[in-house]
Design a protein around this motif. Structure first.
Motif, PDB file in Angstrom:
ATOM      1  N   PHE A  21      19.871  -3.001 -32.581  1.00  0.00           N
ATOM      2  CA  PHE A  21      20.499  -1.741 -32.983  1.00  0.00           C
ATOM      3  C   PHE A  21      20.212  -0.654 -31.958  1.00  0.00           C
ATOM      4  CE2 PHE A  21      21.283  -3.114 -37.413  1.00  0.00           C
ATOM      5  CZ  PHE A  21      22.569  -2.607 -37.544  1.00  0.00           C
ATOM      6  N   ALA A  24      22.157  -1.407 -28.720  1.00  0.00           N
ATOM      7  CA  ALA A  24      23.574  -1.052 -28.895  1.00  0.00           C
ATOM      8  C   ALA A  24      23.738   0.460 -28.848  1.00  0.00           C
ATOM      9  CB  ALA A  24      24.101  -1.612 -30.212  1.00  0.00           C
ATOM     10  N   PHE A  28      26.141   2.634 -26.343  1.00  0.00           N
ATOM     11  CA  PHE A  28      27.121   3.617 -26.809  1.00  0.00           C
ATOM     12  C   PHE A  28      26.840   4.998 -26.206  1.00  0.00           C
ATOM     13  CE2 PHE A  28      27.737   0.751 -30.620  1.00  0.00           C
ATOM     14  CZ  PHE A  28      29.052   0.420 -30.315  1.00  0.00           C
ATOM     15  N   GLY A  58      28.687   5.414 -32.633  1.00  0.00           N
ATOM     16  CA  GLY A  58      28.005   4.436 -31.791  1.00  0.00           C
ATOM     17  C   GLY A  58      26.548   4.757 -31.576  1.00  0.00           C
ATOM     18  N   SER A  62      24.094   4.003 -34.964  1.00  0.00           N
ATOM     19  CA  SER A  62      23.377   2.760 -34.641  1.00  0.00           C
ATOM     20  C   SER A  62      21.874   3.011 -34.536  1.00  0.00           C
ATOM     21  CB  SER A  62      23.900   2.150 -33.341  1.00  0.00           C
ATOM     22  OG  SER A  62      25.227   1.710 -33.506  1.00  0.00           O
ATOM     23  N   PHE A  85      25.298  -5.752 -38.639  1.00  0.00           N
ATOM     24  CA  PHE A  85      25.240  -5.311 -37.241  1.00  0.00           C
ATOM     25  C   PHE A  85      26.507  -5.703 -36.493  1.00  0.00           C
ATOM     26  CE2 PHE A  85      24.583  -6.504 -32.818  1.00  0.00           C
ATOM     27  CZ  PHE A  85      24.217  -5.280 -32.276  1.00  0.00           C
ATOM     28  N   TYR A  88      29.770  -3.866 -37.919  1.00  0.00           N
ATOM     29  CA  TYR A  88      29.770  -2.449 -37.575  1.00  0.00           C
ATOM     30  C   TYR A  88      29.972  -2.240 -36.074  1.00  0.00           C
ATOM     31  CZ  TYR A  88      28.545   2.410 -37.144  1.00  0.00           C
ATOM     32  OH  TYR A  88      28.595   3.749 -36.855  1.00  0.00           O
ATOM     33  N   THR A  89      29.214  -2.950 -35.267  1.00  0.00           N
ATOM     34  CA  THR A  89      29.271  -2.767 -33.818  1.00  0.00           C
ATOM     35  C   THR A  89      30.642  -3.150 -33.263  1.00  0.00           C
ATOM     36  OG1 THR A  89      26.892  -3.137 -33.693  1.00  0.00           O
ATOM     37  CG2 THR A  89      28.121  -3.311 -31.636  1.00  0.00           C
ATOM     38  N   THR A 120      34.780  -0.771 -39.254  1.00  0.00           N
ATOM     39  CA  THR A 120      33.589   0.074 -39.133  1.00  0.00           C
ATOM     40  C   THR A 120      33.126   0.537 -40.507  1.00  0.00           C
ATOM     41  OG1 THR A 120      34.299   0.812 -36.943  1.00  0.00           O
ATOM     42  CG2 THR A 120      32.673   2.184 -38.078  1.00  0.00           C
TER      43      THR A 120
END
Length: 137
Positions: A21, A24, A28, A58, A62, A85, A88-89, A120
């Motif tokens: 997380f 990521a 972002f 993002g 996250s 994860f 969503y990502t 999302t």
């Protein structure tokens, strides 16, 4: 590895899930800042909405998900947090790119923006489920 109850951020059994997380989130953040720099240098701020979505959904969200799981390592156990994860990502990635294209003058991608927004949102709903359900022991 035996679960010592130590927070995953300290090397407990759920550290990998939390780390992804945060990783990521950093990706972002880099993308959001790069897009902000592009807008600033070009003087064209038409894609500010995509910039905001990449940064808030993002980077910020996250990081908040990762922080929640770091503070509640028992909630990071099992398949559901991993599924959350990826859903969503993936949703944020596709939404950010398609929203950028839409705001750049490509109306054909609007259905992709809508669909990825729903993906999302599904990721957020799964996270809400994780938060509200009791931790597995």
């Amino acid at each position: 590895m035996r679960d010592t109850g130590a927070p995953a951020a300290l090397g407990g059994p759920n550290a990998t899930h939390i780390r992804v997380f945060f990783r990521a989130a950093i990706v972002f953040l880099i993308a959001g800042i790069a897009l902000g720099l592009h807008m600033s240098i070009s003087g064209n701020h038409a894609v500010a909405g995509a910039h905001a979505h990449i940064n808030l959904l993002g980077w910020v969200t996250s990081a908040l998900f990762g922080g929640y799981f770091a503070l509640n390592p028992a909630k990071a156990v099992g398949r559901l947090p991993v599924i959350q994860f990826f859903i969503y990502t993936a949703g944020v990635i596709v939404m950010g790119i398609s929203l950028y294209l839409l705001l750049s003058g490509n109306p054909a991608v609007e259905p992709i923006v809508a669909a990825s927004s729903m993906v999302t949102f599904l990721g957020v709903l799964i996270f809400a489920w994780i938060v509200w359900m009791p931790a597995r022991h």
